[in-house]
Write a protein that holds these residues in place. Structure first.
Motif, short mmCIF file in Angstrom:
data_model
loop_
_atom_site.label_atom_id
_atom_site.label_comp_id
_atom_site.label_asym_id
_atom_site.label_seq_id
_atom_site.Cartn_x
_atom_site.Cartn_y
_atom_site.Cartn_z
N VAL A 84 0.79 -1.26 0.02
CA VAL A 84 0.00 -0.22 -0.02
C VAL A 84 0.28 1.12 -0.22
O VAL A 84 0.43 2.50 -0.84
CB VAL A 84 -0.62 -0.21 0.47
N ALA A 85 1.41 1.07 0.60
CA ALA A 85 2.17 2.37 1.19
C ALA A 85 3.56 2.95 -0.05
O ALA A 85 4.06 3.85 -0.74
CB ALA A 85 3.23 2.03 2.32
N ALA A 86 3.67 1.25 -1.18
CA ALA A 86 4.31 1.63 -2.03
C ALA A 86 3.72 2.32 -3.21
O ALA A 86 4.12 2.51 -4.95
CB ALA A 86 5.65 -0.03 -2.25
N THR A 87 2.71 1.64 -3.53
CA THR A 87 1.37 2.54 -4.89
C THR A 87 2.08 3.85 -5.19
O THR A 87 1.46 5.15 -4.18
CB THR A 87 -0.07 1.85 -4.62
N PRO A 88 2.05 4.53 -6.16
CA PRO A 88 2.26 5.85 -6.49
C PRO A 88 0.69 6.13 -7.01
O PRO A 88 0.01 5.75 -7.13
CB PRO A 88 3.12 5.91 -7.24
N PRO A 89 0.62 7.80 -5.93
CA PRO A 89 -0.52 8.06 -5.41
C PRO A 89 -0.62 8.06 -7.06
O PRO A 89 -2.68 8.23 -7.32
CB PRO A 89 -0.70 9.84 -5.39
N ALA A 90 -0.33 8.51 -7.94
CA ALA A 90 -1.10 8.36 -9.43
C ALA A 90 -1.28 6.78 -10.50
O ALA A 90 -2.56 7.43 -10.54
CB ALA A 90 0.32 8.90 -10.66
N GLU A 91 -1.23 6.05 -9.62
CA GLU A 91 -1.56 5.17 -9.82
C GLU A 91 -2.53 4.65 -8.80
O GLU A 91 -3.77 3.70 -9.45
CB GLU A 91 -0.66 3.64 -9.67
N ALA A 92 -2.69 4.29 -8.00
CA ALA A 92 -3.94 4.83 -7.28
C ALA A 92 -5.04 5.45 -7.33
O ALA A 92 -6.78 5.22 -7.38
CB ALA A 92 -3.99 5.28 -5.46
N ARG A 93 -4.94 6.64 -8.04
CA ARG A 93 -6.21 7.65 -8.33
C ARG A 93 -6.96 7.21 -9.92
O ARG A 93 -7.77 7.16 -9.79
CB ARG A 93 -5.80 8.26 -8.59
N ALA A 94 -5.25 6.53 -11.09
CA ALA A 94 -6.27 5.59 -12.02
C ALA A 94 -6.79 4.17 -11.08
O ALA A 94 -7.64 4.54 -12.54
CB ALA A 94 -4.79 5.40 -12.33
N ALA A 95 -6.28 3.64 -10.75
CA ALA A 95 -7.26 2.31 -10.07
C ALA A 95 -8.43 2.66 -9.21
O ALA A 95 -9.85 1.74 -9.62
CB ALA A 95 -6.48 1.94 -9.19
N LEU A 96 -8.56 4.39 -9.74
CA LEU A 96 -9.72 4.65 -8.60
C LEU A 96 -10.96 5.34 -9.46
O LEU A 96 -12.00 6.12 -9.00
CB LEU A 96 -9.71 5.76 -7.24
N ALA A 97 -10.28 5.04 -10.59
CA ALA A 97 -11.29 6.27 -11.51
C ALA A 97 -12.81 5.71 -11.41
O ALA A 97 -13.26 6.62 -11.59
CB ALA A 97 -10.83 5.87 -12.97
N GLN A 98 -12.76 5.21 -12.00
CA GLN A 98 -14.55 4.51 -12.21
C GLN A 98 -15.90 4.48 -11.18
O GLN A 98 -16.45 4.94 -10.92
CB GLN A 98 -15.07 2.91 -12.72
N LEU A 99 -14.26 4.52 -9.75
CA LEU A 99 -15.40 4.85 -8.06
C LEU A 99 -15.28 6.28 -8.51
O LEU A 99 -16.56 6.44 -7.42
CB LEU A 99 -13.98 4.93 -7.32
N LEU A 100 -15.00 7.02 -9.17
CA LEU A 100 -14.98 8.31 -9.17
C LEU A 100 -16.30 9.17 -9.91
O LEU A 100 -16.09 10.34 -9.90
CB LEU A 100 -13.74 9.10 -9.32
N LEU A 101 -16.80 8.15 -10.52
CA LEU A 101 -17.10 8.49 -11.78
C LEU A 101 -18.51 9.46 -11.68
O LEU A 101 -19.17 8.59 -9.74
CB LEU A 101 -18.18 7.90 -12.92
#
Length: 363
Positions: A329-346
């Protein structure tokens, strides 16, 4: 056999047929319950709290609609019907349950989230403050020089007090989102109409008018901005914490046993409504929450503190699994985390439609 005997036999046969259907229904329910996965099953504390909350909210609406409709009937020359309404009867919740209305997914999602959030208040671990002379988070925010922040903090304290009071006495309000409150009001009005329609006789039109007027009054009086969750969102928006300010605020909100504010801070920062953020925070798997925290650039130490507090408060969570995944979790880059959450933020309606299509494809 006389007519009375024939009638008694007919009633006995009808009851036996109904009992046969009920027995079949109980068997179907028992089979569903047996094969229900453990992780999907409600624990007894949550089940009991959900039942109490549902009964209290329906009861609050029933009381408000019944009393006002009875007053209106008394002034409209329908005093017998007014007295019958005042006398009451079996709670309308039983009728709403038998009609399947309270199986409404939106209503149950809201109530279950609310119940679990309220349980979390008392379950979070008690942490010794770093500075015993320092006031609590909301006490400090009330003294904030920004009057918007201080007013929002005071509103949140008032909303928390009302929510706690509902646990000790019958509530006078539902504290539901407006759409769900309106839905519940009309269900109750219809159930009351059904109960008294057979005996109303010529006064039935008067009963209908009184119930409609009482329901409209309840709908008009409801202000969803007074809800605990709405007050928490206003405070989060007033604080509008930057990335470097968010982590300590989140940790302190949990330490102060204020999960509604914790959820609101996340919701405001990531761009979700409170209900969606609450679902993520209360999900025992936690994977979406860790991604959200990384998307918000929360550091490893803060995520560890948050994960530990939530694990101690919720027996459904597996602390060992969280510890094993913390480094990833800590090693996950914020940009990749945001990309993975893209559908959640629709848009929530768009996402709900996508989920509905997915459910249809799996049936």
């Amino acid at each position: 056999m006389d007519d009375g005997t024939h009638r008694g036999v007919s009633q006995l046969l009808a009851r036996a047929a109904a009992a046969d259907l009920r027995a079949d229904h109980r068997l179907v329910v028992a089979i569903d319950d047996f094969f229900l996965a453990d992780e999907a099953r409600l624990d007894e504390r949550t089940r009991a709290a959900l039942g109490r909350t549902l009964a209290a909210l329906v009861g609050a609406v029933e009381t408000a609609v019944t009393r006002h409709a009875a007053r209106l009937l008394a002034t409209r020359d329908a005093r017998e019907l007014s007295a019958a309404l005042d006398a009451g009867g079996a709670p309308v919740l039983e009728r709403l349950v038998s009609a399947g209305l309270v199986r409404d997914a939106e209503l149950m999602r809201e109530l279950l989230g609310r119940v679990r959030q309220d349980i979390l208040v008392g379950a979070l671990p008690v942490e010794a403050p770093e500075d015993i002379d320092r006031a609590s988070m909301l006490a400090r925010l009330i003294q904030h020089p920004d009057t918007v922040v201080s007013a929002a903090a005071m509103a949140l304290i008032a909303a928390e007090s009302r929510r706690r009071g509902e646990a000790d006495a019958p509530p006078s309000r539902t504290d539901l989102p407006a759409e769900l409150h309106h839905r519940l009001v009309w269900w109750v009005a219809a159930a009351l109409r059904e109960r008294f329609a057979a005996t109303a006789g010529a006064a039935l039109p008067a009963l209908d008018r009184a119930l409609v007027d009482a329901a409209l009054r309840s709908v008009a009086a409801h202000d969803e901005s007074d809800r605990l969750e709405a007050a928490a969102m206003r405070l989060a928006a007033a604080l509008d914490a930057h990335a470097d300010e968010l982590a300590p605020l989140l940790a302190e909100a949990l330490a102060d046993h204020r999960p509604a504010l914790f959820i609101a801070l996340i919701a405001h920062a990531i761009g979700l409504d409170h209900a969606d953020a609450r679902e993520i925070v209360l999900d025992p798997d936690g994977d979406r929450l860790w991604l959200v925290l990384r998307a918000l650039e929360i550091d490893r130490a803060s995520i560890a503190r948050i994960g530990l507090a939530l694990s101690e408060a919720d027996p459904r969570r597996n602390l060992d699994i969280f510890a094993e995944t913390l480094e990833d979790v800590a090693a996950t880059p914020p940009a990749e985390a945001r990309a993975a959450l893209a559908q959640l933020l629709l848009h929530p309606d768009y996402r709900a439609a996508m989920l509905a299509l997915g459910r249809g494809a799996n049936t």
